[in-house]
Design a protein around this motif. Structure first.
Motif, PDB file in Angstrom:
ATOM      1  N   ILE A  91       0.861  -1.182   0.000  1.00 22.46           N
ATOM      2  CA  ILE A  91       0.000   0.000   0.000  1.00 22.46           C
ATOM      3  C   ILE A  91       0.901   1.237   0.000  1.00 22.46           C
ATOM      4  O   ILE A  91       1.785   1.360   0.850  1.00 22.46           O
ATOM      5  CB  ILE A  91      -0.852   0.005   1.288  1.00 22.46           C
ATOM      6  N   ARG A  93       1.260   5.673  -0.606  1.00 18.53           N
ATOM      7  CA  ARG A  93       0.511   6.923  -0.456  1.00 18.53           C
ATOM      8  C   ARG A  93       0.076   7.460  -1.821  1.00 18.53           C
ATOM      9  O   ARG A  93       0.843   7.436  -2.786  1.00 18.53           O
ATOM     10  CB  ARG A  93       1.375   7.955   0.270  1.00 18.53           C
ATOM     11  N   ASN A  99      -4.489   9.044   1.770  1.00 17.00           N
ATOM     12  CA  ASN A  99      -5.138   7.968   1.030  1.00 17.00           C
ATOM     13  C   ASN A  99      -4.056   7.072   0.446  1.00 17.00           C
ATOM     14  O   ASN A  99      -2.950   7.538   0.168  1.00 17.00           O
ATOM     15  CB  ASN A  99      -5.984   8.520  -0.125  1.00 17.00           C
ATOM     16  N   PHE A 100      -4.411   5.819   0.236  1.00 14.44           N
ATOM     17  CA  PHE A 100      -3.415   4.840  -0.184  1.00 14.44           C
ATOM     18  C   PHE A 100      -3.974   3.954  -1.281  1.00 14.44           C
ATOM     19  O   PHE A 100      -5.178   3.728  -1.361  1.00 14.44           O
ATOM     20  CB  PHE A 100      -2.994   3.989   1.026  1.00 14.44           C
TER      21      PHE A 100
END
Lengths: 328, 352
Positions: A91, A93, A99-100
C-alpha cells in the motif's frame, strides 16, 4: 458567449450503504480489493451504486455524466491494478493525501483489458463523459518491471490507454486526469514524451478530450509542451493556484476550450452557484479570452468528500451553469 | 535538569534506568467491541451507562496488563477512544461530522469539518486520566493528538489556512494539558503523525508546540511522537522543539534511518521504537536488546526511552502483551549489562 458545461472529473465517493455492503462482501485487507473478476453480489452492489450516482448527476443538472468510478479502489491506478499482467504490491501513499493505493507492478505486456469500457457501457445517459488517468500520471503511479526503460514504459501505458478508449461506447467527452504533471512534473526530454503520450491516447477517440491537471499549476515548460498535444482543452486548478494557472494561460495561450477547476474537491465547504459563476467570470476577465466552451468542474476527484457534501457540490455545479445561462 | 528520574520505580533493580513506555493505543478486549455495538443498538437493553461501566472495567484490565508486563509508565490503552481525530473533534466546539470518507479500500473514517471558531467546551481527557491514575500503581502517560494532526486530518471551512487552524487548536491543547497537570499528570505525549506526510510544515508544528507548553511546569515530561515518514526532512529542525523527548518508529524500517539523528548531535531524549507494530511475529528478547542498542548510536543510556514503534491496537491482544513483556525484559537486561560495564557505548555517546 462561452458555452458552459457543468461536469466533474469523476471518482466519486460510494454511497454510505454501499460502503457498508461492500465492506461486508469484500473485506478490509489488501487482497480484498477489486481485481477485475468480482463475483455477482459485488457486481450487483456496484450496479446499484452506479445507478444512484448517475441519477444524482442528472438531478443536479450536470451537462456531462460520468460513471463515477466507484469500483476504482486504487483510484487513478485502477486500470493497471486490475490488469492480468500487473501484480499489486504494498500500500503506497496517493500523492500528498491521507489515502493509499496498491502499487501496480507491471510484469508483462499491457494488452487492452476492456475493464473501463464495460463500466461505461453500464451507464444510461446520452451525455456520457469517460474518465481515465492520463498516461503520464498512470505511468508515474506504477512500477515498471517489464519494459525496463522509462520512455518505453510511458509509450506502452499510452498505447494501453488508447486500446481501452478504442473499446469505449460512444461518449461526448474524455477527461484524462494528469495530476502527476503537477506533483511529479517531467523534466527535460520527458516533457515532450509526456505530451506525445497524451496525444496518442487522445487520438483514439473522436470525442472532445480534456487533459485535466490539479493540486496546483504545471510548470511552464511542461505546459508549453502540453500545448503541442492535439487535445480540445486543458483543465486548470483555480482552487489551489489561480495565479500560476492564469500565468500559464496568459503566457503560453490555451486551447479554444478550457476546463476550470473552481469547486474544491477536498473541502466540505460548499461553494454557492453565484460564487462559482463569479469565479468563471474572474477567469474570463483575467485571461481576456472568449472561450468557445468552458467545462466548469471541481478541481480534484470527489471521493475525498462525505456523501452529503459531494451531492451538494454536484448541485452547485449544475446550478452555476444554469444560472449563467439565464443571465446571458 | 531531566524530569525522567521521577518515573524510576522505588524497587528498580538496576543503577541504569531506561524508561519503558507505551505509545498509546492497545488492543481492545473483544467483549468491549461487542458491547459497544450493543450500546448503539436501540433494540438492546444495553445502555450508555452500561457501556461506561464496561469502559471502566476494560481500563482496569489493560492498566493491570501493562503493570504485569513491568512497564515503568502505563496507560489505559485508550479504551474509551474510538479514533485519534474523531475522539477529540467530538469534544471541541466548532467541529461537525458529515459522514465517513475513504482512506484506502474499504477503510473509512469520519473526517470532521471545522465549520466555526474552535473552542474548549468540555474536558477531553481529565476524566480518563483521573480514573487511570487512581487505578494504576505506576505513573501514567497521557497520549493526546496534536493540533497539527487535528487540523490536517479535518476539513477546514472556517480558518484562513491549516496553520491558523493548527494554532487555534494548539491553544486548546494547552488548556487541556494545564487541566491534566492540575489533575496530577506528569507525562504527556503529543501525537503528530500528520507531520510525517507534510514535513515541510515542521515550523508550524514548532509554533504549535511553543503554544502547547506555555506555562506548563518543567517537571511535566512532554514527548512528541511522529511515525512513518522520512525523518531526515524534519531533522535537525526538531531539536528546536520545546520537548523533553522525541518518539520515533524505526523498528519497522530496520533502523535504516537511525543515522539521521547522529549528525548533528541529538540534544533531547530519544524514545526509540524497538518492536514492530505491523507484524504479529513477537520479537525475541535478544532481538529487542539489539534494537535498544541502536539507540546508543544516538544518545547515552540516561537519555534513552524504550517503547514500541507506535500504538499496538491493530495487533492481536496476546501478541501485543508478549511484545511489551519482551521489551521490558530486554530493557532490564540491557540495564544490568550497562551496570556491569559489558556494553561498549563508543566514545561519542558515553557519559562523562
Amino acid at each position: 458567449m462561452t458555452e458552459l458545461i457543468a461536469t466533474t472529473p469523476g471518482l466519486y465517493p460510494l454511497p454510505d450503504w454501499a460502503k457498508d455492503e461492500l465492506s461486508e462482501l469484500k473485506g478490509h485487507q489488501k487482497g480484498d480489493l477489486i481485481s477485475g473478476d468480482e463475483g455477482p453480489e459485488v457486481v450487483d452492489a456496484y450496479d446499484r451504486a452506479r445507478s444512484e450516482v448517475v441519477d444524482a448527476q442528472a438531478d443536479a443538472g450536470l451537462d456531462r455524466v460520468v460513471e463515477g468510478q466507484l469500483r476504482w479502489d486504487d483510484m487513478l491506478a485502477h486500470p493497471l491494478t486490475v490488469h492480468e499482467n500487473v501484480e499489486t504490491g504494498g500500500i503506497v501513499r496517493y500523492y500528498d493525501n491521507n489515502n493509499f493505493y496498491r502499487d501496480p507492478q507491471v510484469r508483462g505486456e499491457l494488452t487492452p483489458s476492456g475493464d473501463v469500457a464495460a463500466e461505461l457501457a453500464a451507464v444510461d445517459t446520452d451525455a456520457l463523459q469517460a474518465v481515465l488517468p492520463g498516461p503520464y500520471s498512470l505511468a508515474d503511479l506504477a512500477t515498471d518491471e517489464y519494459y525496463g526503460d522509462e520512455a518505453d514504459f510511458l509509450d506502452a501505458v499510452a498505447e494501453f490507454l488508447a486500446g481501452e478508449v478504442d473499446a469505449f461506447p460512444s461518449h461526448e467527452t474524455l477527461f484524462l486526469l494528469e495530476p502527476s504533471l503537477v506533483e511529479n512534473a517531467p523534466t527535460d526530454d520527458a516533457n515532450e514524451r509526456a505530451s506525445a503520450a497524451i496525444d496518442a491516447v487522445a487520438d483514439a477517440t473522436d470525442a472532445d478530450v480534456v487533459v485535466h491537471t490539479y493540486w496546483g499549476a504545471i510548470p511552464e515548460k511542461t505546459y508549453a509542451h502540453l500545448m503541442d498535444a492535439d487535445v480540445d482543452a486543458i483543465g486548470f486548478d483555480f482552487v489551489t493556484d489561480a495565479d500560476a494557472s492564469l500565468y500559464n494561460i496568459n503566457e503560453y495561450g490555451t486551447k479554444d476550450q478550457v476546463a476550470m477547476g473552481l469547486v474544491d474537491g477536498q473541502n466540505t465547504l460548499v461553494e454557492s452557484p453565484e460564487t462559482i459563476r463569479d469565479r468563471v467570470e474572474w477567469v474570463d476577465e483575467n485571461t481576456h479570452t472568449d472561450f468557445e466552451r468552458t467545462y466548469v468542474t471541481s478541481n480534484t476527484e470527489l471521493f475525498y468528500l462525505p456523501v452529503n457534501k459531494f451531492e451538494d457540490k454536484l448541485e452547485a455545479l449544475g446550478d452555476a451553469a444554469a444560472l449563467a445561462e439565464v443571465d446571458a | 535538569m531531566s524530569n525522567r528520574e521521577q518515573f524510576r520505580p522505588d524497587d528498580h533493580p538496576n543503577e541504569h534506568f531506561l524508561l519503558t513506555s507505551i505509545v498509546g493505543s492497545y488492543p481492545k478486549p473483544k467483549w468491549l467491541n461487542r458491547v459497544s455495538d450493543l450500546a448503539e443498538d436501540p433494540d438492546s437493553k444495553f445502555t450508555e451507562e452500561h457501556l461506561h461501566e464496561a469502559h471502566d472495567d476494560a481500563c482496569r484490565v489493560i492498566i493491570d496488563e501493562h503493570e504485569r508486563t513491568g512497564l515503568d509508565t502505563v496507560s489505559d490503552g485508550e479504551m474509551r477512544r474510538n479514533e485519534m481525530v474523531e475522539f477529540f473533534a467530538d469534544r471541541i466546539e466548532g467541529y461537525e461530522f458529515n459522514g465517513p470518507v475513504k482512506v484506502w479500500g474499504h477503510n473509512y473514517f469520519d473526517k470532521p469539518s471545522v465549520v466555526d471558531d474552535v473552542e474548549y467546551a468540555e474536558s477531553w481527557l481529565v476524566d480518563e486520566f483521573e480514573f487511570t491514575h487512581a487505578a494504576a500503581s505506576k505513573p501514567v502517560k497521557v497520549p493526546i493528538t496534536g493540533p497539527y494532526t487535528l487540523a490536517s486530518w479535518s476539513f477546514n471551512e472556517a480558518y484562513e489556512d491549516d496553520a491558523e487552524l493548527s494554532y487555534a487548536l494548539a491553544d486548546l491543547v494547552n488548556e487541556e494539558i494545564e487541566a491534566l497537570v492540575e489533575a496530577g499528570a506528569r507525562y504527556i505525549q503529543i501525537d503528530e503523525p500528520a507531520l510525517a506526510t507534510t514535513p515541510d510544515d515542521y515550523a508550524i508544528v514548532g509554533e504549535c508546540l511553543d503554544r502547547i507548553v506555555a506555562n506548563i511546569p518543567d517537571e511535566v515530561r512532554i514527548g512528541l511522537h511522529v511515525c512513518y515518514g522520512d525523518y531526515s526532512r524534519i531533522y535537525p529542525e526538531l531539536l528546536e522543539y520545546p520537548i523533553d523527548e522525541f518518539d520515533v518508529e524505526l523498528c519497522n524500517g530496520d533502523y535504516e534511518q537511525i543515522d539521521v539523528f547522529t549528525d548533528p548531535e541529538f540534544t533531547t531524549d530519544l524514545a526509540l521504537g524497538v518492536v514492530d507494530v505491523h507484524t504479529t511475529d513477537v520479537e525475541s528478547v535478544e532481538e529487542i536488546k539489539e534494537n535498544i542498542k541502536q539507540g546508543f548510536k544516538v544518545v547515552p543510556p540516561e537519555n534513552l526511552t524504550v517503547s514500541p514503534d507506535c500504538g499496538v491496537k491493530l495487533l492481536p491482544r496476546e501478541v501485543a502483551r508478549q511484545k511489551i513483556e519482551n521489551m521490558v525484559t530486554a530493557t532490564r537486561e540491557i540495564e544490568a549489562e550497562l551496570d556491569a560495564g559489558e556494553i561498549d557505548l563508543g566514545p561519542e555517546v558515553s557519559a562523562d
